[in-house]
Design a protein around this motif. Structure first.
Motif, PDB file in Angstrom:
ATOM      1  N   ASN A 251       0.789  -1.227   0.000  1.00  0.00           N
ATOM      2  CA  ASN A 251       0.000   0.000   0.000  1.00  0.00           C
ATOM      3  C   ASN A 251       0.819   1.274   0.000  1.00  0.00           C
ATOM      4  N   PHE A 252       2.076   1.172   0.409  1.00  0.00           N
ATOM      5  CA  PHE A 252       2.933   2.361   0.483  1.00  0.00           C
ATOM      6  C   PHE A 252       4.281   2.073  -0.187  1.00  0.00           C
ATOM      7  N   PRO A 253       4.302   2.006  -1.518  1.00  0.00           N
ATOM      8  CA  PRO A 253       5.536   1.656  -2.233  1.00  0.00           C
ATOM      9  C   PRO A 253       6.631   2.722  -2.125  1.00  0.00           C
ATOM     10  N   ASP A 254       6.226   3.997  -1.930  1.00  0.00           N
ATOM     11  CA  ASP A 254       7.214   5.063  -1.765  1.00  0.00           C
ATOM     12  C   ASP A 254       7.877   4.945  -0.387  1.00  0.00           C
ATOM     13  N   PRO A 255       9.202   5.006  -0.302  1.00  0.00           N
ATOM     14  CA  PRO A 255       9.896   4.817   0.989  1.00  0.00           C
ATOM     15  C   PRO A 255       9.442   5.785   2.079  1.00  0.00           C
ATOM     16  N   THR A 256       9.239   7.059   1.708  1.00  0.00           N
ATOM     17  CA  THR A 256       8.806   8.042   2.711  1.00  0.00           C
ATOM     18  C   THR A 256       7.403   7.732   3.212  1.00  0.00           C
ATOM     19  N   ALA A 257       6.485   7.425   2.281  1.00  0.00           N
ATOM     20  CA  ALA A 257       5.104   7.092   2.658  1.00  0.00           C
ATOM     21  C   ALA A 257       5.075   5.823   3.493  1.00  0.00           C
ATOM     22  N   TRP A 258       5.922   4.835   3.141  1.00  0.00           N
ATOM     23  CA  TRP A 258       5.988   3.578   3.900  1.00  0.00           C
ATOM     24  C   TRP A 258       6.420   3.846   5.339  1.00  0.00           C
ATOM     25  N   GLN A 260       6.261   6.720   7.068  1.00  0.00           N
ATOM     26  CA  GLN A 260       5.241   7.495   7.783  1.00  0.00           C
ATOM     27  C   GLN A 260       4.058   6.619   8.177  1.00  0.00           C
ATOM     28  N   ALA A 261       3.657   5.698   7.282  1.00  0.00           N
ATOM     29  CA  ALA A 261       2.536   4.806   7.581  1.00  0.00           C
ATOM     30  C   ALA A 261       2.879   3.857   8.733  1.00  0.00           C
ATOM     31  N   ARG A 262       4.106   3.348   8.732  1.00  0.00           N
ATOM     32  CA  ARG A 262       4.503   2.434   9.807  1.00  0.00           C
ATOM     33  C   ARG A 262       4.581   3.164  11.142  1.00  0.00           C
ATOM     34  N   GLY A 296      -1.966   4.221   7.309  1.00  0.00           N
ATOM     35  CA  GLY A 296      -1.453   3.217   8.247  1.00  0.00           C
ATOM     36  C   GLY A 296      -2.077   3.242   9.626  1.00  0.00           C
ATOM     37  N   ASP A 297      -3.032   4.129   9.868  1.00  0.00           N
ATOM     38  CA  ASP A 297      -3.641   4.235  11.201  1.00  0.00           C
ATOM     39  C   ASP A 297      -4.318   2.938  11.626  1.00  0.00           C
ATOM     40  N   CYS A 298      -4.238   2.667  12.931  1.00  0.00           N
ATOM     41  CA  CYS A 298      -4.943   1.548  13.547  1.00  0.00           C
ATOM     42  C   CYS A 298      -6.261   2.076  14.121  1.00  0.00           C
ATOM     43  N   VAL A 299      -7.377   1.462  13.718  1.00  0.00           N
ATOM     44  CA  VAL A 299      -8.708   1.922  14.134  1.00  0.00           C
ATOM     45  C   VAL A 299      -9.421   0.784  14.852  1.00  0.00           C
ATOM     46  N   MET A 331       6.300  -3.925  12.977  1.00  0.00           N
ATOM     47  CA  MET A 331       6.878  -2.725  13.584  1.00  0.00           C
ATOM     48  C   MET A 331       8.336  -2.512  13.206  1.00  0.00           C
ATOM     49  N   GLY A 332       8.929  -3.479  12.523  1.00  0.00           N
ATOM     50  CA  GLY A 332      10.310  -3.324  12.084  1.00  0.00           C
ATOM     51  C   GLY A 332      11.280  -4.138  12.906  1.00  0.00           C
ATOM     52  N   VAL A 333      12.552  -3.876  12.695  1.00  0.00           N
ATOM     53  CA  VAL A 333      13.590  -4.708  13.312  1.00  0.00           C
ATOM     54  C   VAL A 333      13.598  -4.610  14.833  1.00  0.00           C
ATOM     55  N   THR A 334      13.150  -3.476  15.381  1.00  0.00           N
ATOM     56  CA  THR A 334      13.149  -3.329  16.844  1.00  0.00           C
ATOM     57  C   THR A 334      11.907  -3.933  17.483  1.00  0.00           C
ATOM     58  N   GLY A 335      10.915  -4.293  16.669  1.00  0.00           N
ATOM     59  CA  GLY A 335       9.692  -4.877  17.218  1.00  0.00           C
ATOM     60  C   GLY A 335       8.991  -3.898  18.148  1.00  0.00           C
ATOM     61  N   TYR A 336       8.573  -4.389  19.320  1.00  0.00           N
ATOM     62  CA  TYR A 336       7.872  -3.515  20.266  1.00  0.00           C
ATOM     63  C   TYR A 336       8.826  -2.661  21.086  1.00  0.00           C
TER      64      TYR A 336
END
Length: 439
Positions: A251-258, A260-262, A296-299, A331-336
């Motif tokens: 959904n967010f192929p652009d690195p900046t958008a990806w 920000q969404a995460r 990327g918001d959680c609802v 959430m990425g490499v750092t997780g929580y």
């Protein structure tokens, strides 16, 4: 009777309001008719015409003298307060042009869920179309109360410098109860449930697991509870590897958008995790947590299971909030660790600082005689459970979890304890199979 007295007094003081109140009452009756109308359709979802559901609704809104009734969306219902102290007689709590109802779209979509709610569109005075969900057989007064509470929390988050810097907030939407069994929900566009997102990805990978197979595993766990952890690790987790991160890439192929969404995902997830824990919010399965494909918001939706009611279910809930391996991996490499943990700590710190005003609001909700927090109970038992609910919330705000012994936990210690509980394999393996802790 009291409400009728207030309306009668308003009409006596401002005669012009009589027509407005009459139109609002008529509109409510028509929308209740839309909610309760049984639609015969062989396959759902199905699209029908408004004439088939409620023909008189169009006649009402098409009348030349139909009053200006506001579209009940969250942005219109949010009150702005004066920025400074003193008298502000000219202050407008609803700045800007509010959209008013012009007419209802002819198409009505009947959804496939259990109550068969209806998705309707409202054409407003600003030229835009607003989508609402007419939901029958569901008491939305709890959701309405909790959305009010979340709005107050959002105001506190905006007023706090650190929360404002981290852009912490809760995604809210309007909830309008029409009576004790029906109501309107503002449709949150561009969102998909966590379960739907993950199942779609597993299907694309050729890893789909049928519901029948999962039920068999659930029955096996019920018969032999001691094997739950072993089955969870060796049978369920291998079938459902972490894939949620792929949704962000798609959904967010652009690195900046990806990125920000995460970030938005982590922060909104953290805020609602802590607020949900304080309120004892349960039933956080894959259909009740949605994700916005535009930012990327959680609802979170469906707030029926409050004040630790999840612990009283047939299979008691054992986690304070949903933090399964798919959510952690995304959430990425750092997780929580890092952003999620820090956002949780900042949110909990704010809730502790604002505990007095928040508890005042919550106490009025819990004691509200119109809202059945403890359905089917009454008398002394209800009073006792109400007192217990208030005590549990106060203990969580003070860092005194029921099972903890000794001194109250620090903010960092309490957040650490909650994350450990939410990710503990022992707890996850004993959750109800339909909650999908393996996803």
């Amino acid at each position: 009777m009291r409400c009728k007295g207030i309306l009668d007094k308003a009409m006596s003081q401002i005669p012009e309001m009589e027509k407005l109140i009459e139109d609002v009452v008529n509109l409510t009756d028509k929308l209740l008719e839309v909610c309760n109308k049984k639609v015969d359709a062989q396959r759902l979802p199905a699209v029908v015409t408004m004439d088939k559901v409620c023909r008189s609704l169009a006649r009402l809104t098409n009348a030349n003298d139909f009053s200006c009734i506001m579209v009940p969306i969250q942005s219109s219902l949010t009150v702005t307060l004066p920025m400074s102290k003193g008298s502000h007689q000219d202050h407008n709590p609803f700045p800007g042009e509010l959209p008013y109802i012009i007419k209802f779209n002819e198409k009505v979509e009947v959804l496939a869920s259990l109550q068969k709610p209806k998705k309707i569109s409202i054409l407003a005075s600003d030229g835009k179309s607003y989508t609402m969900l007419c939901k029958p057989e569901d008491d939305l007064r709890k959701d309405n109360r909790l959305m009010e509470f979340n709005t107050i929390v959002n105001k506190c988050l905006r007023n706090d410098a650190e929360c404002r810097q981290r852009q912490l907030y809760i995604r809210t939407y309007s909830v309008v109860p029409l009576n004790e069994k029906c109501g309107l929900l503002e449709w949150v566009h561009n969102t998909s449930g966590l379960r739907l997102i993950l199942n779609k990805t597993y299907q694309q990978r050729g890893m789909f697991t049928s519901g029948k197979e999962l039920k068999e595993i659930g029955k096996l766990i019920e018969k032999e509870p001691d094997t739950a952890k072993d089955i969870f690790i060796n049978q369920l987790l291998p079938k459902f590897p972490p894939v949620f991160d792929e949704w962000f890439l798609h959904n967010f192929p652009d690195p900046t958008a990806w990125y920000q969404a995460r970030v938005a995902y982590i922060r909104t997830c953290a805020v609602m995790s802590i607020v949900g824990y304080i309120l004892g919010l349960g039933d956080r399965h894959g259909e009740n947590i949605l994700f916005d494909s535009t930012n990327g918001d959680c609802v979170h939706v469906d707030f029926n299971c409050l004040f630790n009611r999840g612990e009283q279910l047939g299979v008691p809930e054992r986690v304070p909030f949903r933090l399964t391996h798919n959510m952690v991996h995304a959430m990425g490499v750092t997780g929580y660790e890092g952003m999620f943990r820090k956002s949780c700590e900042v949110t909990l710190r704010l809730l502790r600082e604002q505990s007095d005003p928040l508890m005042c609001v919550l106490k009025t909700f819990i004691h509200d005689p119109l809202v059945e927090w403890n359905r089917g109970r009454g008398g002394r038992n209800e009073s006792k459970e109400t007192a217990t609910s208030i005590k549990n919330i106060e203990d969580r705000l003070l860092g005194n979890p029921p099972k903890a012994k000794g001194l109250p936990l620090s903010i960092e210690g309490q957040v650490h304890s909650l994350i450990q509980e939410a990710t503990d394999i022992e707890n996850l393996s004993r959750m109800f199979i339909g909650w999908a802790a393996y996803m």
